[in-house]
Structures are given as structure tokens and as C-alpha cells.
Design a protein around this motif. Structure first.
Motif, mmCIF file in Angstrom:
data_model
loop_
_atom_site.group_PDB
_atom_site.id
_atom_site.type_symbol
_atom_site.label_atom_id
_atom_site.label_comp_id
_atom_site.label_asym_id
_atom_site.label_seq_id
_atom_site.Cartn_x
_atom_site.Cartn_y
_atom_site.Cartn_z
ATOM 1 N N GLU A 1 3.123 13.644 -5.660
ATOM 2 C CA GLU A 1 2.990 14.246 -4.324
ATOM 3 C C GLU A 1 2.438 13.235 -3.329
ATOM 4 O O GLU A 1 2.917 13.141 -2.190
ATOM 5 C CB GLU A 1 2.081 15.475 -4.402
ATOM 6 C CG GLU A 1 2.702 16.643 -5.158
ATOM 7 C CD GLU A 1 1.706 17.740 -5.459
ATOM 8 O OE1 GLU A 1 0.481 17.498 -5.297
ATOM 9 O OE2 GLU A 1 2.137 18.836 -5.871
ATOM 10 N N HIS A 2 1.438 12.467 -3.753
ATOM 11 C CA HIS A 2 0.866 11.459 -2.858
ATOM 12 C C HIS A 2 1.870 10.347 -2.564
ATOM 13 O O HIS A 2 1.984 9.898 -1.413
ATOM 14 C CB HIS A 2 -0.400 10.850 -3.466
ATOM 15 C CG HIS A 2 -0.965 9.741 -2.637
ATOM 16 N ND1 HIS A 2 -1.670 9.957 -1.475
ATOM 17 C CD2 HIS A 2 -0.885 8.384 -2.788
ATOM 18 C CE1 HIS A 2 -2.016 8.792 -0.944
ATOM 19 N NE2 HIS A 2 -1.554 7.822 -1.720
ATOM 20 N N LEU A 3 2.605 9.906 -3.594
ATOM 21 C CA LEU A 3 3.588 8.841 -3.391
ATOM 22 C C LEU A 3 4.684 9.308 -2.447
ATOM 23 O O LEU A 3 5.154 8.537 -1.593
ATOM 24 C CB LEU A 3 4.179 8.409 -4.732
ATOM 25 C CG LEU A 3 5.186 7.252 -4.682
ATOM 26 C CD1 LEU A 3 4.575 6.008 -4.043
ATOM 27 C CD2 LEU A 3 5.693 6.928 -6.087
ATOM 28 N N GLN A 4 5.109 10.567 -2.571
ATOM 29 C CA GLN A 4 6.105 11.104 -1.645
ATOM 30 C C GLN A 4 5.574 11.081 -0.216
ATOM 31 O O GLN A 4 6.284 10.639 0.705
ATOM 32 C CB GLN A 4 6.470 12.538 -2.037
ATOM 33 C CG GLN A 4 7.417 13.203 -1.041
ATOM 34 C CD GLN A 4 7.741 14.638 -1.403
ATOM 35 O OE1 GLN A 4 7.696 15.025 -2.570
ATOM 36 N NE2 GLN A 4 8.061 15.447 -0.395
ATOM 37 N N TRP A 5 4.352 11.542 -0.027
ATOM 38 C CA TRP A 5 3.745 11.555 1.310
ATOM 39 C C TRP A 5 3.674 10.138 1.882
ATOM 40 O O TRP A 5 4.008 9.900 3.038
ATOM 41 C CB TRP A 5 2.346 12.158 1.221
ATOM 42 C CG TRP A 5 1.572 12.077 2.505
ATOM 43 C CD1 TRP A 5 1.619 12.944 3.550
ATOM 44 C CD2 TRP A 5 0.646 11.052 2.878
ATOM 45 N NE1 TRP A 5 0.778 12.528 4.561
ATOM 46 C CE2 TRP A 5 0.174 11.369 4.175
ATOM 47 C CE3 TRP A 5 0.173 9.902 2.251
ATOM 48 C CZ2 TRP A 5 -0.753 10.569 4.842
ATOM 49 C CZ3 TRP A 5 -0.752 9.108 2.918
ATOM 50 C CH2 TRP A 5 -1.207 9.443 4.200
ATOM 51 N N SER A 6 3.248 9.197 1.055
ATOM 52 C CA SER A 6 3.085 7.817 1.513
ATOM 53 C C SER A 6 4.434 7.156 1.801
ATOM 54 O O SER A 6 4.643 6.584 2.878
ATOM 55 C CB SER A 6 2.324 7.022 0.455
ATOM 56 O OG SER A 6 2.229 5.659 0.807
ATOM 57 N N ALA A 7 5.360 7.241 0.841
ATOM 58 C CA ALA A 7 6.643 6.539 0.979
ATOM 59 C C ALA A 7 7.472 7.087 2.134
ATOM 60 O O ALA A 7 8.231 6.340 2.760
ATOM 61 C CB ALA A 7 7.431 6.644 -0.323
ATOM 62 N N SER A 8 7.327 8.371 2.432
ATOM 63 C CA SER A 8 8.122 8.951 3.518
ATOM 64 C C SER A 8 7.740 8.388 4.878
ATOM 65 O O SER A 8 8.513 8.465 5.829
ATOM 66 C CB SER A 8 7.969 10.479 3.529
ATOM 67 O OG SER A 8 6.645 10.851 3.885
ATOM 68 N N ARG A 9 6.557 7.791 4.965
ATOM 69 C CA ARG A 9 6.047 7.286 6.242
ATOM 70 C C ARG A 9 6.209 5.776 6.406
ATOM 71 O O ARG A 9 5.814 5.223 7.443
ATOM 72 C CB ARG A 9 4.564 7.657 6.387
ATOM 73 C CG ARG A 9 4.356 9.132 6.648
ATOM 74 C CD ARG A 9 2.966 9.597 6.269
ATOM 75 N NE ARG A 9 2.749 10.982 6.677
ATOM 76 C CZ ARG A 9 3.253 12.040 6.039
ATOM 77 N NH1 ARG A 9 3.993 11.871 4.954
ATOM 78 N NH2 ARG A 9 3.036 13.272 6.475
ATOM 79 N N LEU A 10 6.776 5.113 5.410
ATOM 80 C CA LEU A 10 6.842 3.657 5.412
ATOM 81 C C LEU A 10 8.272 3.152 5.543
ATOM 82 O O LEU A 10 9.236 3.842 5.199
ATOM 83 C CB LEU A 10 6.235 3.112 4.113
ATOM 84 C CG LEU A 10 4.780 3.479 3.820
ATOM 85 C CD1 LEU A 10 4.382 2.958 2.444
ATOM 86 C CD2 LEU A 10 3.851 2.933 4.898
#
Length: 303
Positions: free
Chosen positions: A236-245
Motif C-alpha cells: 500500500e505504501h509503495l503504491q502511494w509513493s510510486a504513483s506520485r513519482l
């Protein structure tokens, strides 16, 4: 050292024309030991290419031929006893696969086995069991660029397997997701995955083991220490992070190659949603897969 190993084992190779990469594994194998000597790959994105065009264009076919020629040179240099070459979902779906496979055989002398989804799942499971062990039940999930293969192992035999059109190349094309990803693009991606997973049985009692380069890309991004269990909160955290980069930012932050960085967001969403569908909180990542399974099978069929 290599000579002493040869006296106890066989030098075997498996080459996989996959939907993200073409990959060569050369292993020194016996019925008790398994040692990788070569584990090389070339990123070709066949799953995404075929999803966009319906066929493999001439320039991509030429790149594939060059890669396979390098694989042949490697196996000859090492004196490999036997090489098994196979192709999976992207090649199966390509309208011109017969012509391409014919060219490979004519120019390189390689007879490529265009394997079925069932066969792909079987080989993947053989590899995972060699890594994880055969004693306990598990649910293997292997994602490439073209499909998601799922198969159950009850500790004694294989169950019914499932093949879903959820490879990362397919997901990129179907969702049109960009980087950074908008909320609408993420929602479209989640909707596509959710529809495909809807018909998959829950199989709650089988812990999930993820195999293949896509899962290992997530694992390396999240766990550079090598710990093999990934929690759903980490996804969940990786999805949140990667979606913004952007892609370069993903590659730099998570220590993955640029081509792998392109697939990290859809791959993470896929495995997060698969865990949710199965009602599970974590998954284990196997370092073995279809190529290792092919080598294991060659050993099993030895006289």
C-alpha cells in the motif's frame, strides 16, 4: 571448481522468451544440488508491444534474435549439455509468432517450445517448490508482462491453475497509466484488475508465494536486506509513493532499473489487490521460477 562440480552434476540451461524479458539460466544441477552459473536477461517488453500492436514488429524481432544468438554463444562456450528454450504469453498472443519462431529455428537452430498457460504454471510451480519446499500447501502467483499464472499446491499435488490477462505490459496498455499517475488512472487500473480477479476462487487456506521477475522487482525495491515476506501495508505504501513519482525518481529511490521502474506501480497494485482478494495479509517471494522449474524437470527426466 567447475570441473569437480561437473563430475557430480549436469550442466543444463533454460532460456525463456518471456513477456518482459528474454532470460537465460545456466545451472549446475543434480538431484540434490542446484547452482546458478549464468542468470542473464534482456528487457524486450514483448507483452506491452503485443498488447499495443497485436504482433511483434521487425525491429523487436531482430533484437530478440540477437539476444538469443548471445544465449547460444554462452551455452556453447560453457559446454552446456542440454538447453530447453520456451516462449510464453506474449509470443502466444502475437499474430506473427509462427514466422518469428520459424526464423529463430532457421537462423539459430533453436526449436522454441511455445508453451501453454498450464505448462507455464507447472514449470513455475516446480521452481518454487525447489526453493520453498514441497511439504506445505501454497498458492503460487507468477506475473510477467503478459499474464498472471496462479496454481495451488496442497502439499502432495497440483490443483487447478488459472491464467489471467494481468501481466504488467497488458496493464500499462489497458490503463494508459502515466508517471506520476493521476487518481483517475489508478482507479482505471484497479477496476481492470478487479474485474479480472472477480472469478478467481478465494483459496484462503493457501499462503501466497509470488514468483517471477515482477514480484522480485517489488521485493528488491522494498527489501534490499533480502527478507522474503512482504506485508500488504508495504505494498500500500509503495503504491502511494510510486504513483506520485516519475520513472527516473522511482528508479533512483527504489534502486531498480528504469524498465522495471515503469512496471512497479501496476505490479504493486496487482499484488496488493490479489492479497486483498485472497483475504491474506502478506506474501512470500520465491527466488526461483519457470526457468529453474525447467532445469528441475530436465533432471527429473534424466535416466
Amino acid at each position: 571448481m567447475l570441473d569437480s562440480l561437473r563430475r557430480m552434476a549436469r550442466l543444463l540451461a533454460a532460456a525463456d522468451i518471456g513477456s518482459n524479458t528474454a532470460h537465460l539460466l545456466v545451472a549446475m544441477a543434480s538431484k540434490k544440488r542446484f547452482r546458478r552459473l549464468v542468470n542473464d536477461s534482456e528487457w524486450l517488453s514483448l507483452g506491452e508491444v503485443v498488447s499495443r500492436h497485436g504482433h511483434i514488429p521487425a525491429e523487436v524481432a531482430a533484437e530478440l534474435l540477437t539476444t538469443l544468438a548471445e544465449f547460444v554463444a554462452t551455452t556453447r562456450r560453457l559446454g552446456v549439455e542440454k538447453t530447453y528454450v520456451f516462449a510464453t504469453e506474449a509470443m502466444r498472443r502475437a499474430d506473427n509468432h509462427e514466422a518469428i519462431l520459424g526464423t529463430i529455428e532457421r537462423e539459430l537452430g533453436l526449436a522454441v517450445d511455445l508453451i501453454s498457460p498450464d505448462r507455464e504454471a507447472e514449470l513455475g510451480l516446480k521452481g518454487v517448490l525447489c526453493d520453498i519446499g514441497r511439504e506445505k500447501p501454497l498458492l503460487m502467483a507468477e506475473t510477467g508482462g503478459g499474464s498472471l499464472q496462479i496454481i495451488a499446491w496442497d502439499g502432495e499435488s497440483m490443483g487447478v491453475d488459472h491464467s489471467l490477462p494481468l501481466g504488467t505490459g497488458v496493464l500499462l496498455v489497458e490503463s494508459g497509466v502515466s508517471q506520476p499517475a493521476s487518481p483517475g488512472e489508478v482507479a482505471k487500473l484497479e477496476s481492470f484488475i478487479g474485474e479480472a480477479l472477480a472469478g478467481l476462487p478465494r483459496l484462503d487456506n493457501f499462503p501466497l508465494v509470488a514468483s517471477g521477475g515482477v514480484a522480485r522487482g517489488i521485493w528488491r525495491a522494498l527489501h534490499p536486506d533480502g527478507e522474503r515476506t512482504l506485508q500488504i501495508q508495504e505494498l500500500e505504501h509503495l503504491q502511494w509513493s510510486a504513483s506520485r513519482l516519475t520513472i527516473p525518481q522511482i528508479a533512483a529511490r527504489y534502486g531498480v532499473k528504469a524498465r522495471r521502474a515503469e512496471t512497479l506501480l501496476p505490479a504493486t497494485i496487482l499484488y496488493r489487490m490479489l492479497l486483498q482478494h485472497l483475504g491474506q495479509a502478506s506474501m512470500q517471494v520465491s527466488v526461483y521460477g519457470v526457468r529453474e522449474g525447467a532445469v528441475v524437470e530436465m533432471m527429473e527426466r534424466s535416466p
